[in-house]
Design a protein around this motif. Structure first.
Motif, PDB file in Angstrom:
ATOM      1  N   GLU A   1       2.458  -9.766  -4.728  1.00 53.27           N
ATOM      2  CA  GLU A   1       2.267  -8.374  -5.133  1.00 53.27           C
ATOM      3  C   GLU A   1       0.828  -7.934  -4.911  1.00 53.27           C
ATOM      4  OE1 GLU A   1       2.995  -5.415  -8.984  1.00 53.27           O
ATOM      5  OE2 GLU A   1       3.005  -7.598  -9.269  1.00 53.27           O
ATOM      6  N   LEU A   2      -0.127  -8.786  -5.258  1.00 48.90           N
ATOM      7  CA  LEU A   2      -1.532  -8.449  -5.079  1.00 48.90           C
ATOM      8  C   LEU A   2      -1.877  -8.311  -3.605  1.00 48.90           C
ATOM      9  CD1 LEU A   2      -4.358  -7.986  -6.184  1.00 48.90           C
ATOM     10  CD2 LEU A   2      -4.672 -10.472  -6.276  1.00 48.90           C
ATOM     11  N   CYS A   3      -1.379  -9.217  -2.782  1.00 48.53           N
ATOM     12  CA  CYS A   3      -1.677  -9.168  -1.352  1.00 48.53           C
ATOM     13  C   CYS A   3      -1.100  -7.906  -0.717  1.00 48.53           C
ATOM     14  CB  CYS A   3      -1.121 -10.415  -0.665  1.00 48.53           C
ATOM     15  SG  CYS A   3      -1.631 -10.586   1.054  1.00 48.53           S
ATOM     16  N   GLU A   4       0.132  -7.582  -1.070  1.00 48.64           N
ATOM     17  CA  GLU A   4       0.753  -6.370  -0.547  1.00 48.64           C
ATOM     18  C   GLU A   4      -0.048  -5.141  -0.956  1.00 48.64           C
ATOM     19  OE1 GLU A   4       5.014  -3.960  -0.801  1.00 48.64           O
ATOM     20  OE2 GLU A   4       4.804  -5.937  -1.698  1.00 48.64           O
ATOM     21  N   ALA A   5      -0.495  -5.122  -2.214  1.00 49.34           N
ATOM     22  CA  ALA A   5      -1.288  -3.995  -2.701  1.00 49.34           C
ATOM     23  C   ALA A   5      -2.579  -3.847  -1.897  1.00 49.34           C
ATOM     24  CB  ALA A   5      -1.607  -4.193  -4.182  1.00 49.34           C
ATOM     25  N   LEU A   6      -3.239  -4.946  -1.603  1.00 48.28           N
ATOM     26  CA  LEU A   6      -4.498  -4.885  -0.855  1.00 48.28           C
ATOM     27  C   LEU A   6      -4.273  -4.381   0.572  1.00 48.28           C
ATOM     28  CD1 LEU A   6      -6.048  -8.210  -2.171  1.00 48.28           C
ATOM     29  CD2 LEU A   6      -6.900  -5.896  -2.634  1.00 48.28           C
ATOM     30  N   ILE A   7      -3.162  -4.779   1.175  1.00 49.29           N
ATOM     31  CA  ILE A   7      -2.831  -4.260   2.505  1.00 49.29           C
ATOM     32  C   ILE A   7      -2.683  -2.743   2.448  1.00 49.29           C
ATOM     33  CG2 ILE A   7      -1.050  -4.200   4.302  1.00 49.29           C
ATOM     34  CD1 ILE A   7      -0.516  -7.182   3.635  1.00 49.29           C
ATOM     35  N   HIS A   8      -1.985  -2.259   1.426  1.00 46.79           N
ATOM     36  CA  HIS A   8      -1.776  -0.821   1.288  1.00 46.79           C
ATOM     37  C   HIS A   8      -3.081  -0.082   1.015  1.00 46.79           C
ATOM     38  CE1 HIS A   8       2.605  -1.804  -0.064  1.00 46.79           C
ATOM     39  NE2 HIS A   8       2.345  -2.143   1.177  1.00 46.79           N
ATOM     40  N   ILE A   9      -3.950  -0.704   0.220  1.00 45.89           N
ATOM     41  CA  ILE A   9      -5.227  -0.068  -0.097  1.00 45.89           C
ATOM     42  C   ILE A   9      -6.086   0.074   1.158  1.00 45.89           C
ATOM     43  CG2 ILE A   9      -7.402  -0.360  -1.335  1.00 45.89           C
ATOM     44  CD1 ILE A   9      -4.974   0.601  -3.012  1.00 45.89           C
ATOM     45  N   VAL A  10      -6.141  -0.962   1.972  1.00 44.25           N
ATOM     46  CA  VAL A  10      -6.946  -0.893   3.198  1.00 44.25           C
ATOM     47  C   VAL A  10      -6.388   0.165   4.144  1.00 44.25           C
ATOM     48  CG1 VAL A  10      -7.614  -2.157   5.278  1.00 44.25           C
ATOM     49  CG2 VAL A  10      -7.836  -3.244   3.040  1.00 44.25           C
ATOM     50  N   LEU A  11      -5.072   0.198   4.300  1.00 43.75           N
ATOM     51  CA  LEU A  11      -4.478   1.216   5.166  1.00 43.75           C
ATOM     52  C   LEU A  11      -4.636   2.608   4.560  1.00 43.75           C
ATOM     53  CD1 LEU A  11      -1.218  -0.582   6.364  1.00 43.75           C
ATOM     54  CD2 LEU A  11      -3.313  -0.173   7.662  1.00 43.75           C
ATOM     55  N   GLY A  12      -4.545   2.695   3.235  1.00 45.06           N
ATOM     56  CA  GLY A  12      -4.757   3.977   2.575  1.00 45.06           C
ATOM     57  C   GLY A  12      -6.181   4.469   2.749  1.00 45.06           C
TER      58      GLY A  12
ATOM     59  N   CYS B   1       5.379   2.905  -0.757  1.00 45.50           N
ATOM     60  CA  CYS B   1       4.023   2.622  -1.219  1.00 45.50           C
ATOM     61  C   CYS B   1       4.034   1.811  -2.511  1.00 45.50           C
ATOM     62  CB  CYS B   1       3.302   3.949  -1.442  1.00 45.50           C
ATOM     63  SG  CYS B   1       1.835   3.829  -2.453  1.00 45.50           S
ATOM     64  N   SER B   2       3.185   0.792  -2.611  1.00 47.58           N
ATOM     65  CA  SER B   2       3.105   0.000  -3.838  1.00 47.58           C
ATOM     66  C   SER B   2       1.706  -0.034  -4.436  1.00 47.58           C
ATOM     67  CB  SER B   2       3.577  -1.434  -3.581  1.00 47.58           C
ATOM     68  OG  SER B   2       2.703  -2.085  -2.695  1.00 47.58           O
ATOM     69  N   ALA B   3       0.731   0.627  -3.814  1.00 48.09           N
ATOM     70  CA  ALA B   3      -0.627   0.681  -4.364  1.00 48.09           C
ATOM     71  C   ALA B   3      -1.330   1.915  -3.827  1.00 48.09           C
ATOM     72  CB  ALA B   3      -1.408  -0.574  -3.992  1.00 48.09           C
ATOM     73  N   PHE B   4      -2.318   2.397  -4.570  1.00 43.92           N
ATOM     74  CA  PHE B   4      -3.015   3.602  -4.139  1.00 43.92           C
ATOM     75  C   PHE B   4      -4.451   3.614  -4.634  1.00 43.92           C
ATOM     76  CE2 PHE B   4      -0.891   4.493  -8.111  1.00 43.92           C
ATOM     77  CZ  PHE B   4      -1.793   5.245  -8.854  1.00 43.92           C
ATOM     78  N   LEU B   5      -5.220   4.496  -4.032  1.00 40.20           N
ATOM     79  CA  LEU B   5      -6.657   4.615  -4.274  1.00 40.20           C
ATOM     80  C   LEU B   5      -6.961   6.051  -4.664  1.00 40.20           C
ATOM     81  CD1 LEU B   5      -9.631   3.543  -3.883  1.00 40.20           C
ATOM     82  CD2 LEU B   5      -9.376   4.140  -1.472  1.00 40.20           C
ATOM     83  N   ILE B   6      -7.721   6.235  -5.753  1.00 41.84           N
ATOM     84  CA  ILE B   6      -8.044   7.585  -6.199  1.00 41.84           C
ATOM     85  C   ILE B   6      -9.554   7.798  -6.205  1.00 41.84           C
ATOM     86  CG2 ILE B   6      -5.974   7.662  -7.638  1.00 41.84           C
ATOM     87  CD1 ILE B   6      -7.856   7.394 -10.084  1.00 41.84           C
TER      88      ILE B   6
END
Length: 337
Positions: free
Chosen positions: A49-60, A147-152
């Protein structure tokens, strides 16, 4: 499977917007998640879950970058897990950014040739290959539209022209000290001029990951060393670096008393930091060469913006390439206990 990221930009308590990968401006407000339901990365229940979130954060982060902005304030306080999957458009490198980045590099290459400056233009001309690398690894990682993670938080984000279109300025640095890159922190300590770049933002994601690993709420039985590291990452640049070196350098993990999350992430963190180190070295060398080509009256943006676009793309591609083999292993790990 990894899924499409989103980057949420928080301008005020009532106003959130999502940066579209296909535009150069921040679109209209959206409200995908209430502030009451924003679990931090420290609540990840597994390494997968953490790894997937980090992938999404970098792409985001990159989606926000190609929309025309540098975030400049990535921290554990503005990176969140989605409690449930949120659908988003498929990730893509927008045609506008593709054209802008390619054209700016071509213009810079011609300018450097005219000035007879040796600035590694052969490397910058590789920008289309960096785009293909990003797209290939996104596909190979199975990134979808969930989407499973986001940046604000975009309150101190800056358009390219503002943060990269002028000479380095000690007054324009921003970020949270615990998550700033070492170069940015050192410039603050020395009160020296500094050009904040995509490399700094990508380093911040690494420090966020380390913070999330050492503060994970589902992990019990921390070793004494982990307790010390958790303190050190908040005690300044040098103490934080010591903790990172120790964790990245762990060996024979199966025979140690370290928690599962540290054992699982040590190899990935080691690969990640080495990748960022190479990225940072490339950025600094290229920037120094370009700076020698600047003449009185030249627009710094004509030099620094193409460099920024190249290293933003390369940084994302390097991260995805680095994390791919580790993600294969991390998603097979058991949930934290």
């Amino acid at each position: 499977m990894p899924s499409q990221e989103t980057i949420l930009v928080h301008n005020s308590p009532e106003d959130e917007v999502v940066a579209s990968p296909a535009t150069q401006t921040v679109p209209s407000p959206r409200y995908p998640l209430s502030p009451l339901f924003r679990p931090s990365l420290i609540y990840a229940e597994s390494s997968a879950e953490l790894c997937e979130a980090l992938i999404h954060i970098v792409l985001g982060w990159f989606s926000f970058y190609q929309a025309g902005y540098l975030h400049r304030d990535i921290s554990i306080r503005n990176v969140f897990l989605c409690p449930s999957p949120v659908g988003q458009p498929a990730f893509e490198i927008s045609s506008d950014f593709r054209q802008t980045a390619t054209k700016s590099v071509e213009d810079l290459t011609l300018l450097l040739k005219r000035l007879s400056v040796e600035a590694g233009s052969h490397e910058l001309s590789d920008i289309e290959n960096q785009m293909m690398r990003v797209e290939r690894f996104v596909q190979e990682l199975g990134v979808s539209t969930s989407c499973s993670a986001f940046l604000i938080d975009s309150d101190i984000a800056a358009p390219w022209a503002t943060c990269l279109g002028s000479e380095p300025d000690s007054r324009k640095r921003s970020g949270n000290p615990e998550f700033m890159s070492r170069g940015l922190l050192r410039s603050i300590e020395l009160n020296s001029k500094y050009l904040q770049s995509p490399v700094d933002d990508l380093f911040s994601v690494y420090w966020v990951a380390l913070w999330a690993i050492l503060n994970n709420t589902h992990t019990s039985g921390r070793s004494d060393a982990e307790v010390r590291w958790r303190t050190k990452i908040a005690e300044g640049r040098l103490a934080r670096a010591d903790a990172s070196v120790d964790i990245c350098g762990l060996v024979e993990l199966e025979e140690t008393s370290y928690s599962p999350i540290v054992q699982e992430w040590s190899p990935a963190l080691d690969s990640w930091f080495q990748s960022l180190d190479r990225l940072d070295d490339g950025w600094r060398r290229q920037k120094a060469r370009l700076s020698r080509g600047l003449k009185p009256g030249d627009s710094p943006g004509g030099f620094y913006l193409p460099l920024s676009h190249y290293f933003a793309l390369r940084g994302v591609a390097d991260f995805l390439e680095m994390i791919k083999p580790h993600y294969t292993e991390l998603r097979n790990c058991l949930p934290f206990t």
